[in-house]
Scaffold this active site. Structure first.
Site, short mmCIF file in Angstrom:
data_model
loop_
_atom_site.label_atom_id
_atom_site.label_comp_id
_atom_site.label_asym_id
_atom_site.label_seq_id
_atom_site.Cartn_x
_atom_site.Cartn_y
_atom_site.Cartn_z
N CYS A 119 3.83 81.06 80.50
CA CYS A 119 2.79 80.08 80.19
C CYS A 119 1.55 80.44 81.01
O CYS A 119 1.58 81.36 81.81
CB CYS A 119 3.24 78.66 80.49
SG CYS A 119 2.18 77.44 79.66
N CYS A 121 -0.64 77.88 82.48
CA CYS A 121 -1.20 76.77 83.27
C CYS A 121 -1.28 77.06 84.76
O CYS A 121 -2.14 76.51 85.45
CB CYS A 121 -0.44 75.48 83.01
SG CYS A 121 1.34 75.66 83.01
N CYS A 129 -2.57 74.94 79.50
CA CYS A 129 -1.63 75.99 79.12
C CYS A 129 -2.23 77.01 78.15
O CYS A 129 -1.49 77.79 77.54
CB CYS A 129 -0.38 75.35 78.51
SG CYS A 129 0.47 74.26 79.66
N LYS A 198 9.71 70.06 74.60
CA LYS A 198 9.18 69.77 75.94
C LYS A 198 8.24 68.58 75.83
O LYS A 198 7.28 68.60 75.06
CB LYS A 198 8.45 71.00 76.48
CG LYS A 198 7.88 70.81 77.88
CD LYS A 198 7.21 72.09 78.36
CE LYS A 198 6.62 71.93 79.74
NZ LYS A 198 5.94 73.15 80.19
N ARG A 208 4.05 70.08 89.74
CA ARG A 208 2.63 70.46 89.76
C ARG A 208 2.14 70.67 91.19
O ARG A 208 1.21 71.43 91.41
CB ARG A 208 1.80 69.44 88.98
CG ARG A 208 2.14 69.59 87.50
CD ARG A 208 1.50 68.58 86.59
NE ARG A 208 2.08 68.76 85.25
CZ ARG A 208 1.91 67.93 84.24
NH1 ARG A 208 1.15 66.85 84.40
NH2 ARG A 208 2.46 68.17 83.08
N ARG A 220 -1.75 66.84 78.89
CA ARG A 220 -1.13 67.84 78.00
C ARG A 220 -0.59 67.21 76.71
O ARG A 220 0.23 67.79 76.02
CB ARG A 220 0.00 68.56 78.77
CG ARG A 220 -0.52 69.36 79.95
CD ARG A 220 0.52 70.37 80.44
NE ARG A 220 -0.11 71.34 81.33
CZ ARG A 220 -0.06 71.28 82.65
NH1 ARG A 220 0.60 70.31 83.24
NH2 ARG A 220 -0.67 72.20 83.38
N GLU A 236 10.76 70.62 65.95
CA GLU A 236 10.35 71.68 66.87
C GLU A 236 11.43 72.77 66.99
O GLU A 236 11.12 73.96 66.99
CB GLU A 236 10.05 71.10 68.26
CG GLU A 236 8.72 70.37 68.37
CD GLU A 236 7.53 71.33 68.44
OE1 GLU A 236 7.74 72.56 68.43
OE2 GLU A 236 6.39 70.85 68.50
N LYS A 251 13.37 69.59 77.79
CA LYS A 251 12.77 69.31 79.09
C LYS A 251 11.91 68.06 78.99
O LYS A 251 11.10 67.98 78.06
CB LYS A 251 11.91 70.51 79.50
CG LYS A 251 11.27 70.38 80.88
CD LYS A 251 10.42 71.58 81.22
CE LYS A 251 9.81 71.41 82.62
NZ LYS A 251 8.93 72.49 83.02
N SER A 277 11.52 68.44 88.28
CA SER A 277 11.16 68.13 89.67
C SER A 277 11.23 66.65 90.01
O SER A 277 11.71 66.27 91.07
CB SER A 277 9.76 68.67 89.95
OG SER A 277 8.82 68.09 89.05
N TYR A 316 16.95 72.46 90.50
CA TYR A 316 16.65 72.76 91.91
C TYR A 316 17.86 72.49 92.79
O TYR A 316 17.88 72.87 93.95
CB TYR A 316 15.44 71.92 92.36
CG TYR A 316 14.24 72.16 91.47
CD1 TYR A 316 13.47 73.31 91.62
CD2 TYR A 316 13.92 71.29 90.43
CE1 TYR A 316 12.40 73.57 90.77
CE2 TYR A 316 12.86 71.53 89.58
CZ TYR A 316 12.10 72.67 89.75
OH TYR A 316 11.06 72.93 88.90
ZN LIG Z 1 2.00 75.50 80.87
#
Ligand SMILES: [Zn+2]
Length: 326
Positions: A119, A121, A129, A198, A208, A220, A236, A251, A277, A316
């Protein structure tokens, strides 16, 4: 009259419970995200994600060895470049941070699968993005010109040695564009893990901070999906499958288990769930306060992702989960 069926019969002994357990989490299910930054010996903890660090490439290599030794088959790399610009040069340049990190990891730990996030971004000065019309402050990314940059980025990542390309920008036609770019460059065997469904989610906040990729203006929502939509996720994934995706991602994960389930039912491709996150930060914050049992909550969450249909989990918590599994 007692009931004929007593489901508790099968819960009477730990071994019996083991025998009838439907869902298993293993190390092979896990993918560990890493954030590469320029420099040497850099390990900067992300304040909103305790235990997660921005790492220079030498440290990424150390981390990759540890991850591999824990039995985790793959990492996914994100990059924070020295400089950002409107063309996202750091994303597609041969000397881009992710390309350099990929080559270094593949040299040191050749059997660890390196997935690269594809991506722009993290590399654009405005944090979106893709390309924006000059002076446009709405954040409406120009779709088709962006595809060219994504294609270039994926080919550079492939040249650097990446094992799996993971486009995440939710541009229309991005899988097809990247597939074409890879095939033209001789990478027809390189799989694509598409961030197919997403959502424009508030759960990305701590990421971020970690990736220094917050949009400077706008949001976004003209490219990521509305959290209210489930059926649209099926559209999608259908498009991404038709365009040549090899694996599909949903996601975030925790608030979207119904989507994971629906996607799994609708496809015969492997499905990945990104335990993002914000999901991580909530668990960590509660655990640090002593309000929850971290290990039990994390393992229950991982098991639930798998029960809902996820074949792979980007998380994570991966290193902890691998250790707890022993
Ligand atoms: Zn992105």
């Amino acid at each position: 009259m007692f009931p004929t069926h007593r489901p508790r019969r099968l819960r009477q002994h730990p071994q019996l419970r083991r025998m009838v357990q439907e869902t298993l989490v293993t190390q092979a299910d896990l993918i560990y995200p890493l954030f590469a930054v320029p420099g040497d010996q850099v390990a900067k903890e992300v304040s909103s994600m305790p235990g997660v660090y921005q790492l220079s490439i030498d440290k990424i290599v150390e981390e990759a060895k540890e991850v591999y030794d824990l039995g985790i088959p793959a990492i996914i790399l994100f990059g924070i470049p020295d400089e950002k610009d409107t063309d996202a040069t750091g994303a597609w340049h041969d000397c881009g941070i992710v390309q350099k990190a990929t080559t270094a990891v593949k040299e040191a730990v050749p059997d660890l699968m390196v997935i690269v996030d594809t991506c722009l971004c993290e590399y654009t000065s405005h944090g979106h993005c893709g390309y924006l019309e000059v002076g446009d402050l709405s954040g409406r990314v120009l779709n088709d010109p962006t595809l060219e940059l994504l294609k270039k980025t994926a080919v550079a990542q492939a040249n650097a040695g990446a094992d799996i390309i993971a486009p995440s920008g939710m541009m229309d036609g991005f899988v097809q564009a990247i597939r074409a770019g890879l095939d033209e460059s001789g990478f027809e065997d390189l799989p694509i893990l598409s961030y197919a469904a997403k959502y424009a989610s508030a759960y990305y906040g701590p990421f971020r901070d970690a990736a220094e990729s917050a949009p400077q203006f706008g949001d976004r929502r003209t490219y990521q999906m509305d959290p209210a939509n489930g059926t649209e996720a099926l559209k999608e994934i259908e498009l991404d499958i038709a365009e040549g995706a090899d694996m599909l991602m949903v996601k975030p994960a925790l608030a979207y288990m119904d989507i994971i389930w629906r996607v799994k039912q609708a496809t015969n491709l492997p499905v990945a769930a990104y335990n993002v996150s914000g999901e991580y930060a909530m668990v960590k914050a509660a655990a640090l306060n002593g309000w929850i049992d971290e290990q039990k909550v994390v393992m229950e969450t991982m098991t639930s992702f798998k029960r809902s249909g996820a074949d792979l989990i980007l998380t994570y918590h991966a290193k902890d989960v691998a250790r707890w599994l022993g």
